[in-house]
Design a protein around this motif. Structure first.
Motif, PDB file in Angstrom:
ATOM      1  N   GLU A 146       0.812  -1.214   0.000  1.00 36.34           N
ATOM      2  CA  GLU A 146       0.000   0.000   0.000  1.00 36.34           C
ATOM      3  C   GLU A 146       0.849   1.270   0.000  1.00 36.34           C
ATOM      4  N   LYS A 147       2.120   1.142   0.358  1.00 34.09           N
ATOM      5  CA  LYS A 147       3.012   2.310   0.363  1.00 34.09           C
ATOM      6  C   LYS A 147       3.773   2.484  -0.951  1.00 34.09           C
ATOM      7  N   ILE A 148       3.649   1.515  -1.865  1.00 26.90           N
ATOM      8  CA  ILE A 148       4.421   1.555  -3.114  1.00 26.90           C
ATOM      9  C   ILE A 148       4.289   2.883  -3.865  1.00 26.90           C
ATOM     10  N   PRO A 149       3.088   3.426  -4.062  1.00 30.79           N
ATOM     11  CA  PRO A 149       2.999   4.687  -4.810  1.00 30.79           C
ATOM     12  C   PRO A 149       3.772   5.836  -4.180  1.00 30.79           C
ATOM     13  N   PHE A 150       4.037   5.747  -2.886  1.00 31.02           N
ATOM     14  CA  PHE A 150       4.703   6.835  -2.189  1.00 31.02           C
ATOM     15  C   PHE A 150       6.225   6.720  -2.233  1.00 31.02           C
ATOM     16  N   PHE A 151       6.752   5.484  -2.393  1.00 21.88           N
ATOM     17  CA  PHE A 151       8.220   5.354  -2.426  1.00 21.88           C
ATOM     18  C   PHE A 151       8.746   4.875  -3.783  1.00 21.88           C
ATOM     19  N   PHE A 152       7.861   4.621  -4.735  1.00 20.04           N
ATOM     20  CA  PHE A 152       8.290   4.037  -6.012  1.00 20.04           C
ATOM     21  C   PHE A 152       9.347   4.898  -6.706  1.00 20.04           C
ATOM     22  N   ASP A 153       9.171   6.200  -6.743  1.00 20.58           N
ATOM     23  CA  ASP A 153      10.109   7.073  -7.456  1.00 20.58           C
ATOM     24  C   ASP A 153      11.470   7.150  -6.779  1.00 20.58           C
ATOM     25  N   LYS A 154      11.524   6.908  -5.478  1.00 18.99           N
ATOM     26  CA  LYS A 154      12.748   7.132  -4.714  1.00 18.99           C
ATOM     27  C   LYS A 154      13.572   5.871  -4.498  1.00 18.99           C
ATOM     28  N   GLU A 155      12.935   4.706  -4.542  1.00 18.14           N
ATOM     29  CA  GLU A 155      13.625   3.469  -4.176  1.00 18.14           C
ATOM     30  C   GLU A 155      13.585   2.467  -5.330  1.00 18.14           C
ATOM     31  N   GLY A 156      14.265   1.346  -5.129  1.00 15.45           N
ATOM     32  CA  GLY A 156      14.257   0.283  -6.118  1.00 15.45           C
ATOM     33  C   GLY A 156      15.290   0.478  -7.221  1.00 15.45           C
ATOM     34  N   THR A 157      15.510  -0.597  -7.985  1.00 19.04           N
ATOM     35  CA  THR A 157      16.466  -0.589  -9.093  1.00 19.04           C
ATOM     36  C   THR A 157      15.702  -0.690 -10.410  1.00 19.04           C
ATOM     37  N   VAL A 158      15.914   0.281 -11.286  1.00 19.67           N
ATOM     38  CA  VAL A 158      15.208   0.299 -12.565  1.00 19.67           C
ATOM     39  C   VAL A 158      15.742  -0.808 -13.468  1.00 19.67           C
ATOM     40  N   ILE A 159      14.849  -1.636 -14.028  1.00 17.12           N
ATOM     41  CA  ILE A 159      15.247  -2.661 -14.992  1.00 17.12           C
ATOM     42  C   ILE A 159      14.597  -2.428 -16.358  1.00 17.12           C
ATOM     43  N   TYR A 160      13.656  -1.474 -16.410  1.00 16.02           N
ATOM     44  CA  TYR A 160      13.033  -1.111 -17.684  1.00 16.02           C
ATOM     45  C   TYR A 160      12.451   0.286 -17.520  1.00 16.02           C
ATOM     46  N   ASP A 161      12.721   1.151 -18.505  1.00 14.91           N
ATOM     47  CA  ASP A 161      12.246   2.531 -18.386  1.00 14.91           C
ATOM     48  C   ASP A 161      11.971   3.098 -19.775  1.00 14.91           C
ATOM     49  N   LYS A 162      10.784   2.859 -20.257  1.00 10.87           N
ATOM     50  CA  LYS A 162      10.360   3.457 -21.520  1.00 10.87           C
ATOM     51  C   LYS A 162       8.988   4.070 -21.286  1.00 10.87           C
ATOM     52  N   LYS A 163       7.961   3.560 -21.940  1.00 14.09           N
ATOM     53  CA  LYS A 163       6.630   4.093 -21.682  1.00 14.09           C
ATOM     54  C   LYS A 163       6.194   3.756 -20.262  1.00 14.09           C
ATOM     55  N   ASN A 164       6.508   2.546 -19.846  1.00 15.15           N
ATOM     56  CA  ASN A 164       6.233   2.113 -18.477  1.00 15.15           C
ATOM     57  C   ASN A 164       7.565   1.962 -17.751  1.00 15.15           C
ATOM     58  N   ILE A 165       7.511   1.901 -16.443  1.00 13.54           N
ATOM     59  CA  ILE A 165       8.735   1.750 -15.648  1.00 13.54           C
ATOM     60  C   ILE A 165       8.619   0.484 -14.805  1.00 13.54           C
ATOM     61  N   VAL A 166       9.661  -0.348 -14.844  1.00 16.86           N
ATOM     62  CA  VAL A 166       9.714  -1.553 -14.017  1.00 16.86           C
ATOM     63  C   VAL A 166      10.910  -1.442 -13.086  1.00 16.86           C
ATOM     64  N   LYS A 167      10.664  -1.647 -11.805  1.00 14.41           N
ATOM     65  CA  LYS A 167      11.740  -1.644 -10.815  1.00 14.41           C
ATOM     66  C   LYS A 167      11.707  -2.948 -10.030  1.00 14.41           C
ATOM     67  N   VAL A 168      12.875  -3.352  -9.544  1.00 20.95           N
ATOM     68  CA  VAL A 168      12.942  -4.508  -8.663  1.00 20.95           C
ATOM     69  C   VAL A 168      13.289  -4.023  -7.261  1.00 20.95           C
ATOM     70  N   PHE A 169      12.585  -4.563  -6.266  1.00 20.32           N
ATOM     71  CA  PHE A 169      12.769  -4.200  -4.868  1.00 20.32           C
ATOM     72  C   PHE A 169      13.127  -5.445  -4.073  1.00 20.32           C
ATOM     73  N   SER A 170      13.908  -5.238  -3.038  1.00 14.38           N
ATOM     74  CA  SER A 170      14.236  -6.318  -2.121  1.00 14.38           C
ATOM     75  C   SER A 170      13.389  -6.149  -0.864  1.00 14.38           C
ATOM     76  N   TYR A 171      12.740  -7.248  -0.467  1.00 13.12           N
ATOM     77  CA  TYR A 171      11.915  -7.195   0.731  1.00 13.12           C
ATOM     78  C   TYR A 171      12.356  -8.290   1.697  1.00 13.12           C
ATOM     79  N   GLY A 172      12.567  -7.900   2.926  1.00  8.56           N
ATOM     80  CA  GLY A 172      12.913  -8.883   3.951  1.00  8.56           C
ATOM     81  C   GLY A 172      14.201  -9.612   3.633  1.00  8.56           C
ATOM     82  N   ASN A 173      14.171 -10.918   3.843  1.00  4.09           N
ATOM     83  CA  ASN A 173      15.378 -11.725   3.692  1.00  4.09           C
ATOM     84  C   ASN A 173      15.327 -12.526   2.389  1.00  4.09           C
TER      85      ASN A 173
END
Length: 265
Positions: free
Chosen positions: A17-44
């Motif tokens: 539920e917090k993704i829209p608030f931190f999406f621009d600031k965190e994560g590693t971009v793996i695709y960035d054209k019309k849409n944006i795909v990022k990969v995030f690490s959660y927990g262990n």
């Protein structure tokens, strides 16, 4: 904000539920054209892909509000349907839909990150020699998809991931970008058309046609399968070449008129 979560990942609700608030600031971009795909690490050790679809124009904002499922929602449910038929997918975790006032605005699709994979794009210009096992496995996989009534409308080089198990010698294929799918009876002709964008090598297509025909129980001959696949491949190639030529001409005309066009990312 509307959030749909796979019950298996209900424990991620607060984070999702917090993704829209931190999406621009965190994560590693793996695709960035019309849409944006990022990969995030959660927990262990849990790696999660989040795809933010670009904000639609006004007409589509109305359509997604009133008449159609969003791309994120379609991705979520299509993935569940594919996996429910026994095929590997990037497992659905959740989807998020956001409105501005009354109207649809943004959407996110969340799935598990596929590791140790590569794209079939890597073989677009590749030779058949040395890749026979991969091509045969892909033809059989495509036939199985079609026999199961699964038809990927964007069956393209970047939308099919490959995983290889060296111990068993087995290839696994994973469809991605699955918001554009149909679940229907796939005729031999329609099945052959599905391959049109994938390769630039007629030898590969010939091999695919033979194995595809065999894998679909020879509902049509190997020769007919090869003929159809090459027909649709050549038709797509001609359309693509014409489109690129028209684009070049348009750019030259605009330059001649003194109009500078900045290409979008």
């Amino acid at each position: 904000m509307n959030v749909i979560i796979n019950p298996e990942y209900a424990y991620l609700r607060d984070w999702i539920e917090k993704i829209p608030f931190f999406f621009d600031k965190e994560g590693t971009v793996i695709y960035d054209k019309k849409n944006i795909v990022k990969v995030f690490s959660y927990g262990n050790g849990l790696f999660i892909n989040v795809k933010r679809f670009r904000k639609p124009r006004l007409f589509n904002r109305i359509m997604y509000t009133c008449f159609r499922k969003s791309k994120a929602r379609r991705s979520y449910y299509n993935t569940l349907q594919i996996s429910g038929k026994g095929f590997d997918t990037a497992e659905s975790v959740a989807c998020i839909e956001i409105k501005e006032g009354r109207w649809f605005s943004d959407s996110y699709y969340i799935s598990l990150h596929c590791q140790q994979v590569w794209e079939i794009r890597d073989y677009y210009f590749g030779p058949l020699a040395g890749n026979e096992n991969l091509i045969d496995a892909f033809a059989r996989y495509s036939a199985a998809l079609h026999d199961a009534g699964i038809y990927h409308l964007d069956y393209s080089p970047g939308n099919i991931l490959i995983r290889y198990d060296s111990a068993s010698g087995k290839y696994t294929f994973i469809p991605v970008d699955v918001n554009r799918m149909k679940f229907m009876s796939v005729s031999p002709d329609k099945g052959c058309e599905n391959f049109a964008r994938l390769f630039d090598n007629d030898d590969i297509y010939t091999r695919i046609g033979i194995v595809y025909s065999q894998s679909r129980g020879k509902v049509f001959s190997e020769e007919e399968a090869v003929r159809l696949i090459l027909k649709y491949k050549n038709r797509f190639s001609k359309k693509k070449a014409l489109k690129e030529a028209l684009k070049r001409v348009s750019i030259l005309i605009l330059k001649w008129l003194g109009i500078n066009i900045r290409r979008k990312k």
